[in-house]
Structures are given as C-alpha cells and as structure tokens.
Design an enzyme around this catalytic site. Structure first.
Site, PDB file in Angstrom:
ATOM      1  N   GLU A 329       0.808  -1.220   0.000  1.00 33.13           N
ATOM      2  CA  GLU A 329       0.000   0.000   0.000  1.00 33.13           C
ATOM      3  C   GLU A 329       0.841   1.270   0.000  1.00 33.13           C
ATOM      4  OE1 GLU A 329      -3.196   2.344   2.874  1.00 33.13           O
ATOM      5  OE2 GLU A 329      -1.806   0.852   3.669  1.00 33.13           O
ATOM      6  N   SER A 419      11.465 -11.870 -15.601  1.00 33.74           N
ATOM      7  CA  SER A 419      11.986 -13.056 -14.930  1.00 33.74           C
ATOM      8  C   SER A 419      13.358 -12.747 -14.329  1.00 33.74           C
ATOM      9  CB  SER A 419      12.058 -14.229 -15.913  1.00 33.74           C
ATOM     10  OG  SER A 419      12.371 -15.434 -15.228  1.00 33.74           O
ATOM     11  N   LYS A 422      17.952 -16.341 -11.783  1.00 35.63           N
ATOM     12  CA  LYS A 422      17.827 -17.453 -10.828  1.00 35.63           C
ATOM     13  C   LYS A 422      16.893 -18.551 -11.341  1.00 35.63           C
ATOM     14  CE  LYS A 422      18.864 -14.647  -6.760  1.00 35.63           C
ATOM     15  NZ  LYS A 422      19.338 -13.467  -7.530  1.00 35.63           N
ATOM     16  N   GLY A 469      20.466  -1.123  -6.267  1.00 32.63           N
ATOM     17  CA  GLY A 469      19.552  -0.276  -5.507  1.00 32.63           C
ATOM     18  C   GLY A 469      18.169  -0.853  -5.320  1.00 32.63           C
ATOM     19  N   VAL A 474      22.307  -5.990  -2.188  1.00 32.40           N
ATOM     20  CA  VAL A 474      23.453  -6.026  -1.287  1.00 32.40           C
ATOM     21  C   VAL A 474      24.043  -4.639  -1.022  1.00 32.40           C
ATOM     22  CG1 VAL A 474      25.152  -6.410  -3.117  1.00 32.40           C
ATOM     23  CG2 VAL A 474      25.611  -7.260  -0.821  1.00 32.40           C
TER      24      VAL A 474
END
Length: 636
Positions: A329, A419, A422, A469, A474
């Site tokens: 929200e 996508s 991973k 970002g 990380v």
C-alpha cells in the site's frame, strides 16, 4: 601596504558585485585616458599639453558614441571577477561600434568645427589602447579574485579527460563562482602529456597519479562524461584512487549529449553503483513510443524496484491509461503521488490488490482491457521463499497464470514477463517458481499460435540478474553496515553476481516488449560479473573507514556461488539489439504444463506441506537442484 590591499580586496569581493554604473564610469575614464595617451603618442607630449583642455572636452563628448556601443553589448552589466572570453569579445565589439560612430559623425556632421580635430590615426591608436586597458582591468580583477579570495579556501582538482567534456568542466570552474581550482588534467593519450591546457599541465594516467595529485595539493578527481565508461572499466585506477584517499566526482545524469553546456555543479561524489563496470545502453525510443503511445497499459508489481521504474518510463511515452497493481500500500501510494506530480495528464489507476485474486483481476481486465501487460509482480527474496514455498506457488506461479489467462481472454496484444537469472538451473524455490512462470507463458504462447487456444496475445519473457539499488539488494545493506561501523557480511569469498542499473534494465524490458512475435525468452547482456567480496572492499575504501572488517557468514538457503543466464541445454541467438540475446529454449506442451501446475497448486492448497510442494516443483523443473537447503534430501 599588503594589509591595505587585502582589506580592499576583501571589501570588494565580499560585495555581490560592483554596481553597473561603477563599471561604466571606469570604462569611460579608460576611454578618455586612452584618447589622451593616443594624442601624446601621435602628436607628442608637448602638443598634447598645450591643447589639453580641448582634447579632454573632445574625448568627453566622444563618450556619447562609445556609450552606444556599451549599451548595445551590455559591457557594464557583467561581473568583473567572472569575466570570460565572451565578455572580452563584447568589449572589442562595443569599442568598434563607438569608434565607427565617431568616424561617421565626423564625416556627415560639422562636429569637428566645435571639437578638437583628431587625426584618424589617433582614433585607431586610442581604440587599441582603450580595448587593451578594458581587457587588462577585467583580467587583473579576475586574477586578484582567484589568487586573493578563492585560492585560500578553494579545493584543487584534477580533471580526467582533455576533450570536450574535460574542457567544458574546466571552463565551468573558471567562469563561475566555484570553490575549485583546476590544478591539472589527466589523459590516457601519450601525445597530450607534454601539453598545457587552460593553464594547467596534462599528466599521464599511470600508477603515479595519486602522488602527483598530492604534490599539487589536489584531493579531487573530476571525471569528464566522455571518460565515464573508461573510468568504470579501469578497476586498478578506481582502487588506486580509493586507497589514496582521492575523492572522485562523476557526472550525475545518465548521459551528456556533448552539446549542452556542462557545469561542474552537475557532478556528484561517486557511489559504488557508478563504479561497477558496464557499457552504456541505448534503446530505440522512437520504436518504444510508437508501440506504447495512446495505449492502455497494465503494470503489476508497480510499487517494486523494477515495476516503479517501468511506470516512470512508460508514462513518459504518453499512454492513454495506466493500470498499476501492487499489494504494498505505502509504496504504491508513493507511485500515485509521483504520477500526480509528474504525469498529471495521464489517467492512472492505482490498485492495492493481489494478482492471486482472480475475481478482482478479471473485473479490472474487463473494465480497462489493457493492450500491454508488464508483469513484474513476484515474491523475490530467496531465503523467504525457501521458508514459504507455498506462497511462491500461490503468488508467483498461480498469480502469473491468472494474469496471463486474463490477458488472453480480454485481448491484450502483448504480455511481457519480468523473470530472473535465478530461473536458470534453479537452486532455490524462488528461482524455480519463476522458471515455471516462464514455462507457462511459453507454452500458452505456443498454444495460441497452434490454434489450440483462441487469442492473439504475444508472450515475451525478459531474463536478467541483480539490479542496483533494488529492495533488499546487497549495496544498500553494505551502506547501512558501514554506517554502523561494520562488519560487512558476505556469504562467501568467491560469490559473484551480475549487476545492472534499474533504469537500464527497464529500458531493455521496454525494448524487448517491442521486439519478437511471442514465445521468446530475451536474455540481457549483464556485462562482467562482480565478486561481492571485492565490492565490499571497494565500498570500505570509498567510505574512508579503513578499520571495517568483512565477515563471511556462509551461503544462505538456496543460494549458489554464481548465477547463470542460460540453461546448459539452451543457446542464444543475436537480436536486433546488441544487449538483448534470444534464448533458444526447449518447447513445452501447454496441456502437460497446465496439468502439472494444477497438481502443484492443489498440493499447496491441500495443506501447505513444504516438502510436498517443493517435490512437485522439482517434478515440473527437473533441473531444480537445491543448494544449502533442507530440500536437498529430495534430490537424492
């Protein structure tokens, strides 16, 4: 005497500027003195003294003609201490106007009957002397200001780049009230090393650069926009500057066109994001605009890192309607405010809703009938999905299926799925869930083309790695840890990741959305992989805190040392864009994929048994092999 000069210069330079009438008065005095000096040079000092009164009156009258030139060129409206080549040009043009009007007046009027008649040679000599005096005064004031007022507090800088960008930066520093002084230039070209540019020597870019900068008391290196890419890709130079405590400033905007005026105030202190090696990404904005302009566009996950940037970029192409969906929200409210502030003319619907609520989603599709769907909604945190595989199935897989089916039902032209790398040879639940989403979209697209399902929607998948970002990435974590004094936590010394800026990734998503005929999996060229431990070391150097340590915590559940953009069984083909590759993925049968997904969803809803859910996912994606996870027992 020196104290008096310092007192006077401080009094003058502490004012905003000398009033315009003061500059005009000084210029008038210089014109009159130049005229008297010209008479003395041409006719002799004694003759000039004998006719001094008439000569003085004549030159005072001639000031009216000079004033016309000063008024036209506004020579008195500039600030002397900021004088530039343009100001000197204005002076010479103003003086040419003045002397020309005197010549004209003498030939068409009887002015010489009332004034002392001066030879034309005197007028030419006076023009040269007056211009020289007026130039000299401004150069002297600027020099005194630079030496007496700026030098004491200004920071000395080197500029990396000797072409247009570097010169433009230097001009900006020289022409504006800057707290910087250009102490030198840095060049990669050996031909430049013996030259002087704008009063500063050009130095080679080698391992002695930091020592040379310290010798010149310079602790800032400004990077020309034209050298940004070369700087990013020179990791040795970056490490050397960071180790030497040299502050690096880089152009704060995405690109510089080489034409607009470049100001040193547009530079910002470099962040680690600016230093990761990558090449500039260009997209066909006209092609994207032609596709998205005046279209109704739905974006799921619109409040997320990728989704929100897609919103900004899509809005710039003037869609007829934006339909934005997200469960979060507060971030979605921020997007709503941003749209109202920056794109108030674009109708924008912001919906706090889950993509898994089929009835709600169908009501939205039925009312707005989006022509393009950008599907970025997903749970993406690897450790969270390892602990909650049922949510990965319900939100990521079933949610994607719901949105994809509705896109077909209500006639969307294209469905673009975001996508992840991973999804290739997944080692975790999150990656596997995204691979299943890819499989469903591919098989649905094939079923439409084979006329097994009625519709005309084209499905495109975009696959890329980490974005800088993004929420949970990380780099923000490392910044917080540095603020706290450390340590920086890295899972493994050898772990590597691909990185891309959020705007760059979204540009490629939009470009991919305009390409292909459906069924493609587009893979982005992520550039060079980055070792996370090296990233942490560089951030520590940039922070200036040398005592922060790096702590290795071990790989997290489902985490692998490196990410892949392609399955071993897949190859890539080139596309129209050099940064977008086309994955040659295996074709899948729609009926079989649907059957397995239905079984997986039934298993999930039956009891949220983690082991049974992951077992079903492994049956769907045989290459899914768990790493550092409780689900490894299922692979034995």
């Amino acid at each position: 005497m020196r104290k008096l000069i310092n007192k006077l210069t401080h009094w003058y330079f502490s004012k905003n500027s000398l009033p315009f009438w003061g500059i005009l008065l000084i210029d008038f005095v210089l014109v009159v003195l130049s005229g008297i000096a010209a008479c003395a040079l041409y006719g002799g000092t004694q003759n000039t003294l004998n006719e001094f009164d008439r000569i003085l009156v004549t030159w005072c009258c001639y000031l009216a003609f000079y004033f016309v030139g000063f008024r036209i060129m506004h020579t008195y409206s500039g600030v002397m201490r900021y004088s530039s080549f343009i100001d000197l040009t204005r002076i010479i043009i103003a003086n040419i106007i003045g002397i020309s009007l005197i010549f004209i007046a003498r030939h068409v009027t009887i002015i010489d009957s009332y004034l002392h008649p001066l030879a034309w040679e005197v007028l030419i000599i006076s023009f040269i002397i007056a211009t020289s005096f007026m130039w000299g005064l401004r150069i002297f004031v600027k020099y005194v200001y630079d030496i007496c007022y700026i030098s004491a507090s200004a920071q000395r800088v080197f500029i990396y780049g000797t072409k247009e960008g570097g010169i433009s930066l230097a001009k900006s520093i020289h022409s504006q009230e800057s707290q910087h002084i250009v102490a030198g230039f840095v060049s990669d070209d050996q031909k430049d090393w013996t030259h002087i540019l704008m009063g500063a020597k050009i130095y080679p870019n080698d391992d002695k650069l930091v020592a040379r900068m310290r010798l010149k008391n310079a602790n800032i290196l400004m990077i020309s926009p034209l050298k940004t890419e070369a700087f990013r890709n020179n990791q040795e130079m970056i490490d050397m500057l960071a180790s030497g405590g040299i502050k690096v400033m880089i152009y704060s905007h995405q690109e510089w066109d080489g034409k607009t005026e470049l100001k040193h105030t547009q530079l910002k202190e470099v962040d680690i994001e600016d230093l990761l090696p990558r090449n500039q990404i260009d997209v066909d904005l006209n092609a994207i605009s032609a596709v998205l302009n005046k279209k109704c566009i739905m974006i799921t996950g619109a409040a997320g890192s990728i989704g929100s940037e897609i919103v900004r970029q899509v809005a710039s192409f003037g869609p007829s309607q934006l339909v934005l969906v997200d469960q979060a929200e507060t971030p979605l409210h921020d997007i709503r405010l941003m749209m109202a502030r920056k794109f108030a003319d674009i109708p924008c619907l912001t919906l706090t809703a889950s993509i898994g609520h089929k009835l709600h989603m169908e009501a939205i599709f039925k009312q707005y009938k989006p022509e393009y769907v950008f599907h970025a909604a997903a749970y993406k945190h690897v450790p969270m999905m390892e602990d909650n595989p049922g949510e990965a199935v319900i939100n990521n897989i079933d949610g994607t299926r719901i949105i994809a089916d509705l896109a077909v039902k209500y006639g969307a032209k294209k469905f673009v799925m975001v996508s992840t790398d991973k999804a290739v040879n997944p080692t975790n639940v999150m990656g596997c869930s995204k691979r299943i989403c890819e499989m469903y979209c591919q098989s649905l697209d094939k079923a439409i083309k084979d006329k097994k399902i009625e519709g005309h929607t084209e499905f495109v998948t975009t696959r890329f790695g980490n974005v800088l970002g993004s929420n949970g990435s990380v780099i923000p974590l490392f910044k917080e840890q540095i603020k706290a004094g450390g340590p920086l936590t890295v899972t493994h010394p050898d772990i590597i990741r691909y990185f891309m800026l959020i705007p760059e990734a979204c540009k490629l998503v939009l470009q991919a959305g305009t390409m292909g005929n459906g069924g493609e999996v587009f893979v982005f060229d992520m550039g060079k992989p980055v070792k996370i431990a090296d990233l942490a070391k560089r951030m520590i150097l940039l922070s200036g805190a040398q005592d922060i340590e790096i702590k290795y915590t071990g790989l997290r559940d489902g985490e692998k040392l490196y990410e892949e953009l392609l399955n071993k069984e897949e190859n890539t083909k080139p596309s129209k864009h050099p940064k977008i590759k086309l994955a040659d993925v295996r074709e899948l049968g729609y009926e079989e994929v649907c059957k397995q997904i239905n079984a997986l969803i039934e298993t999930t809803k039956a009891g949220y048994d983690d082991m049974e859910i992951v077992k079903g996912m492994k049956e769907l994606v045989p290459e899914f092999k768990s790493k550092h996870s409780k689900y490894e027992v299922l692979d034995k």
